[in-house]
Scaffold this motif. Structure first.
Motif, PDB file in Angstrom:
ATOM      1  N   UNK A   1       0.722  -1.090   0.051  1.00  0.00           N
ATOM      2  CA  UNK A   1       0.023  -0.264  -0.008  1.00  0.00           C
ATOM      3  C   UNK A   1       0.954   1.232  -0.063  1.00  0.00           C
ATOM      4  N   UNK A   2       0.567   2.120  -1.065  1.00  0.00           N
ATOM      5  CA  UNK A   2       1.702   3.366  -0.865  1.00  0.00           C
ATOM      6  C   UNK A   2       1.205   4.511  -0.189  1.00  0.00           C
ATOM      7  N   UNK A   3       0.033   4.519   0.455  1.00  0.00           N
ATOM      8  CA  UNK A   3      -0.355   5.349   1.467  1.00  0.00           C
ATOM      9  C   UNK A   3      -1.159   5.037   2.720  1.00  0.00           C
ATOM     10  N   UNK A   4      -1.421   5.770   3.614  1.00  0.00           N
ATOM     11  CA  UNK A   4      -2.254   5.608   4.764  1.00  0.00           C
ATOM     12  C   UNK A   4      -3.578   5.448   4.083  1.00  0.00           C
ATOM     13  N   UNK A   5      -4.533   4.528   4.673  1.00  0.00           N
ATOM     14  CA  UNK A   5      -5.890   4.618   4.406  1.00  0.00           C
ATOM     15  C   UNK A   5      -6.857   4.448   5.645  1.00  0.00           C
ATOM     16  N   UNK A   6      -7.735   4.977   5.853  1.00  0.00           N
ATOM     17  CA  UNK A   6      -8.454   5.298   7.050  1.00  0.00           C
ATOM     18  C   UNK A   6      -9.979   4.938   6.478  1.00  0.00           C
ATOM     19  N   UNK A  21     -10.515   7.047   3.038  1.00  0.00           N
ATOM     20  CA  UNK A  21     -10.104   8.440   3.075  1.00  0.00           C
ATOM     21  C   UNK A  21      -8.499   8.407   2.995  1.00  0.00           C
ATOM     22  N   UNK A  22      -8.268   8.731   2.094  1.00  0.00           N
ATOM     23  CA  UNK A  22      -6.621   8.871   1.641  1.00  0.00           C
ATOM     24  C   UNK A  22      -5.970  10.133   2.488  1.00  0.00           C
ATOM     25  N   UNK A  23      -4.935   9.580   3.163  1.00  0.00           N
ATOM     26  CA  UNK A  23      -3.937  10.685   4.028  1.00  0.00           C
ATOM     27  C   UNK A  23      -2.593  10.814   3.196  1.00  0.00           C
ATOM     28  N   UNK A  24      -2.265  11.709   2.535  1.00  0.00           N
ATOM     29  CA  UNK A  24      -1.124  11.912   1.790  1.00  0.00           C
ATOM     30  C   UNK A  24      -0.008  12.351   2.736  1.00  0.00           C
ATOM     31  N   UNK A  70       2.813  15.616   6.255  1.00  0.00           N
ATOM     32  CA  UNK A  70       1.528  14.997   6.104  1.00  0.00           C
ATOM     33  C   UNK A  70       0.777  16.177   5.494  1.00  0.00           C
ATOM     34  N   UNK A  71      -0.241  15.612   4.721  1.00  0.00           N
ATOM     35  CA  UNK A  71      -1.178  16.597   3.910  1.00  0.00           C
ATOM     36  C   UNK A  71      -2.511  16.028   4.423  1.00  0.00           C
ATOM     37  N   UNK A  72      -3.104  16.372   5.542  1.00  0.00           N
ATOM     38  CA  UNK A  72      -4.394  16.083   5.987  1.00  0.00           C
ATOM     39  C   UNK A  72      -5.586  16.520   5.495  1.00  0.00           C
ATOM     40  N   UNK A  75     -10.925  18.627   8.456  1.00  0.00           N
ATOM     41  CA  UNK A  75     -11.495  18.274   9.633  1.00  0.00           C
ATOM     42  C   UNK A  75     -10.886  17.046  10.261  1.00  0.00           C
ATOM     43  N   UNK A  76      -9.718  16.700  10.044  1.00  0.00           N
ATOM     44  CA  UNK A  76      -8.833  15.632  10.430  1.00  0.00           C
ATOM     45  C   UNK A  76      -7.818  16.248  11.220  1.00  0.00           C
ATOM     46  N   UNK A  77      -7.099  15.439  12.370  1.00  0.00           N
ATOM     47  CA  UNK A  77      -5.742  15.808  12.890  1.00  0.00           C
ATOM     48  C   UNK A  77      -5.211  14.521  13.112  1.00  0.00           C
ATOM     49  N   UNK A  78      -3.695  14.883  13.572  1.00  0.00           N
ATOM     50  CA  UNK A  78      -3.044  13.681  13.683  1.00  0.00           C
ATOM     51  C   UNK A  78      -2.611  13.959  15.298  1.00  0.00           C
ATOM     52  N   UNK A  79      -3.003  13.024  16.405  1.00  0.00           N
ATOM     53  CA  UNK A  79      -2.619  12.925  17.713  1.00  0.00           C
ATOM     54  C   UNK A  79      -1.460  12.088  18.042  1.00  0.00           C
ATOM     55  N   UNK A  80      -0.241  12.968  18.578  1.00  0.00           N
ATOM     56  CA  UNK A  80       0.901  12.077  18.841  1.00  0.00           C
ATOM     57  C   UNK A  80       1.021  11.970  20.282  1.00  0.00           C
ATOM     58  N   UNK A  81       0.992  10.659  20.533  1.00  0.00           N
ATOM     59  CA  UNK A  81       0.888  10.120  21.773  1.00  0.00           C
ATOM     60  C   UNK A  81       2.207   9.179  22.228  1.00  0.00           C
ATOM     61  N   UNK A  82       2.569   9.025  23.553  1.00  0.00           N
ATOM     62  CA  UNK A  82       3.546   8.215  24.150  1.00  0.00           C
ATOM     63  C   UNK A  82       3.380   6.879  23.649  1.00  0.00           C
ATOM     64  N   UNK A  83       4.244   5.985  23.503  1.00  0.00           N
ATOM     65  CA  UNK A  83       4.410   4.493  23.359  1.00  0.00           C
ATOM     66  C   UNK A  83       4.432   4.194  24.809  1.00  0.00           C
ATOM     67  N   UNK A  84       3.508   2.930  24.889  1.00  0.00           N
ATOM     68  CA  UNK A  84       3.314   2.359  26.573  1.00  0.00           C
ATOM     69  C   UNK A  84       4.762   1.827  26.760  1.00  0.00           C
TER      70      UNK A  84
END
Length: 168
Positions: A1-6, A21-24, A70-72, A75-84
């Motif tokens: 897969x060339x891109x992230x897909x949601x 929805x494609x996220x470039x 990223x090109x979102x 009405x979308x965002x990316x949330x950056x979170x800690x790795x457990x």
């Protein structure tokens, strides 16, 4: 897969259809492209894009580049979170967790890490340092901010906060 897909999943009440929805994104690092590790993964890992390792002393914080851009969609965002695992095993956390990548930001994604541990932790090129979760920002669509002189205190909690309900 060339891109992230949601897949956009909404209940019938909102009358939206499930559709991809494609996220470039551009990966200007030598690290692998981001991907969802498992079918059930909520997010994908962000990796350090470094020329030299960064030793993180206890209580220190560093901004770690990822080489990702990223090109979102609207009405979308990316949330950056800690790795457990990093948090539990080494005391490494995303300082402003969750960090927010807004839809109109086009610069390199960087992660603010802090070492809450009691030993030096070294971040190396390619290390998985955080996780990114894509989220729809519904507040812009359904929320109107209305300024008033006073807010109602007519709730059971009222203005109680910071542990007002106790521990047990």
């Amino acid at each position: 897969m060339n891109g992230l897909l949601l897949k956009k999943n909404k209940d019938k009440k909102n009358m939206r259809i499930n559709k991809p929805i494609d996220f470039k994104f551009a990966n200007k690092s030598t690290n692998p492209n981001p991907e969802f590790a498992t079918v059930g993964s909520s997010g994908f890992d962000l990796r350090a894009n470094l020329e030299t390792p960064i030793p993180m002393l206890p209580s220190s914080r560093h901004i770690i580049p990822t080489g990702l851009y990223f090109e979102l969609p609207k009405d979308f965002e990316i949330q950056v979170r800690s790795r457990s695992g990093l948090a539990a095993n080494h005391g490494i956390a995303v300082l402003n967790s969750p960090g927010t990548i807004d839809e109109d930001y086009r610069g390199e994604v960087k992660v603010i890490l802090i070492n809450h541990g009691d030993t030096t932790f070294v971040v190396n090129h390619g290390d998985r340092i955080a996780q990114a979760v894509i989220a729809e920002v519904v507040s812009k669509v359904v929320v109107n901010l209305i300024q008033v002189d006073e807010v109602s205190q007519d709730t059971m909690r009222s203005s109680g906060g910071f542990g007002h309900t106790g521990i047990n």
